[in-house]
Scaffold this motif. Structure first.
Motif, short mmCIF file in Angstrom:
data_model
loop_
_atom_site.label_atom_id
_atom_site.label_comp_id
_atom_site.label_asym_id
_atom_site.label_seq_id
_atom_site.Cartn_x
_atom_site.Cartn_y
_atom_site.Cartn_z
N GLU A 1 2.33 1.72 -3.46
CA GLU A 1 1.34 2.20 -4.43
C GLU A 1 1.06 3.69 -4.28
O GLU A 1 0.76 4.36 -5.26
N VAL A 2 1.19 4.19 -3.05
CA VAL A 2 0.89 5.61 -2.80
C VAL A 2 2.10 6.50 -3.08
O VAL A 2 2.01 7.52 -3.77
N SER A 3 3.26 6.08 -2.53
CA SER A 3 4.44 6.95 -2.61
C SER A 3 5.49 6.47 -3.60
O SER A 3 6.46 7.18 -3.86
N GLY B 1 -7.81 -1.02 4.03
CA GLY B 1 -6.45 -0.54 3.87
C GLY B 1 -5.59 -0.74 5.10
O GLY B 1 -5.67 -1.76 5.79
N SER B 2 -4.78 0.26 5.42
CA SER B 2 -3.78 0.11 6.48
C SER B 2 -4.40 -0.07 7.86
O SER B 2 -3.83 -0.76 8.72
N SER C 1 0.82 -1.20 0.00
CA SER C 1 0.00 0.00 0.00
C SER C 1 0.86 1.26 0.00
O SER C 1 0.58 2.22 -0.73
N ARG C 2 1.92 1.24 0.78
CA ARG C 2 2.83 2.40 0.82
C ARG C 2 3.51 2.58 -0.53
O ARG C 2 3.69 3.72 -1.00
#
Length: 361
Positions: A240-242, A327-328, A237-238
């Protein structure tokens, strides 16, 4: 432990291979297979009536023009594939190449290290099952009456659940994390928890020992798998975002794994199975307590922590299903739940004394 260590190394090499291939711009599948981009070869023209000699000529040209580092046999085989696989003159000569060469000339290679990792894991599992059974035969009872035996049975079930789930969903990319966790648990139990076989205390001389503790171990195995999936989900997830999973470390292998939504759904499914087993564990423990001590609930430390774990996972399932915690946030709840399981196992059983003090230490 030696076999699990070998599996851990093989799985780690597979992740390193994934990172290198992703960096090189190749396509890496969830199963670890690597598909290289198609290359255009200037081979000899082959007509419908050309036989083995023309195909062999094309192969020789391909070998001469093969990229640096490519084996000559691979280049020759690839050239034969472009001629329709008729180097031997047979109509189905190219069928042996299916799955290795794409129609566009791309090459797909499977991960040897991944297969070795699963082989070592299976061998370690079979050997540990044998050790567990032999311990039970020597004790003339089920082999989970103290911390050492519970550690051995619990890790057997973690590996067993991992192997069984892999028959339905390809989760071999979790091999590093599962075998690493099992190695740590086995190492701690071997060094700190080993005890000789001893007779059972009166309270444990019950059929509920077979049912209650085994189901608790099975629930823990599913929670361990959910923990590994949730940990990978947070990293994915991290990324994919950053664009980066960690600040100083580029975990490029994450690009070859399922997306965070898929990982979250898988973690949710296995955690639900673990929650069902843990619910039964809580109920069976209360029934056993009434048989052994004359009350269903006494706020013993072990009972309280078993209930705390149940509440955490119940909250995880409820929040995700009804409050939209995705999500997280859901991943962190699952991780906290498994941390409570480890605390219950490694701290409560050893340092807290009560009616459930059966660690054997």
């Amino acid at each position: 432990m030696v076999l699990y260590a070998a599996a851990f190394i093989a799985f780690a090499l597979d992740l390193a291979r994934r990172s290198a291939q992703v960096k090189a711009g190749n396509t890496v599948g969830v199963d670890g297979s690597v598909t290289t981009a198609p290359r255009v070869l200037e081979t000899a023209s082959v007509g419908s009536g050309v036989g083995a000699s023309s195909a062999g000529g094309a192969a020789s040209v391909a070998v001469a023009e093969a990229p640096a580092g490519e084996r000559a046999t691979d280049a020759a085989d690839r050239a034969v594939a472009t001629t329709g696989g008729r180097a031997s003159g047979g109509r189905d000569g190219g069928q042996n190449l299916k799955g290795r060469f794409g129609a566009d000339g791309s090459i797909t290679q499977r991960s040897l290290s991944l297969r070795l990792g699963m082989a070592f894991t299976l061998l370690g599992f079979l050997l540990e099952v044998t050790a567990d059974v032999v311990r039970g035969i020597a004790a003339q009872r089920v082999p989970w009456a103290n911390m050492y035996e519970f550690s051995m049975t619990g890790t057997v079930l973690i590996i067993g659940v991992f192997l069984v789930v892999n028959t339905r969903v390809d989760l071999r990319f979790l091999g590093t994390f599962i075998t690493g966790l099992v190695l740590i648990l086995l190492g701690i139990s071997t060094v700190n928890y080993y005890v000789v076989i001893a007779p059972l205390p009166p309270a444990l001389q019950s059929a509920w020992l077979v049912i209650h503790v085994f189901v608790a171990s099975l629930g823990t195995a599913f929670f361990a798998l959910g923990f590994a999936l949730s940990g990978i989900q947070l990293l994915q997830s991290r990324r994919e975002v950053s664009g980066s999973a960690l600040k100083f470390v580029k975990l490029k292998f994450l690009a070859s794994l399922p997306d965070s939504t898929r990982l979250e759904n898988l973690a949710y499914r296995v955690n639900i199975v673990g929650f069902v087993f843990w619910t039964f564990t809580l109920i069976a423990g209360a029934v056993w307590a009434e048989r052994a001590w004359g009350r269903y609930w006494g706020w013993d430390t072990k009972e309280v922590w078993t209930f705390i774990i149940w509440v955490i996972y119940a909250g995880y399932i409820h929040a995700r299903a009804t409050r939209g915690w995705r999500g997280s946030r859901s991943a962190w709840l699952a991780i906290i739940g498994f941390a409570a399981v480890l605390f219950n196992f490694g701290i409560v059983n050893v340092f807290f004394h009560g009616l459930h003090s059966y660690s054997g230490l």
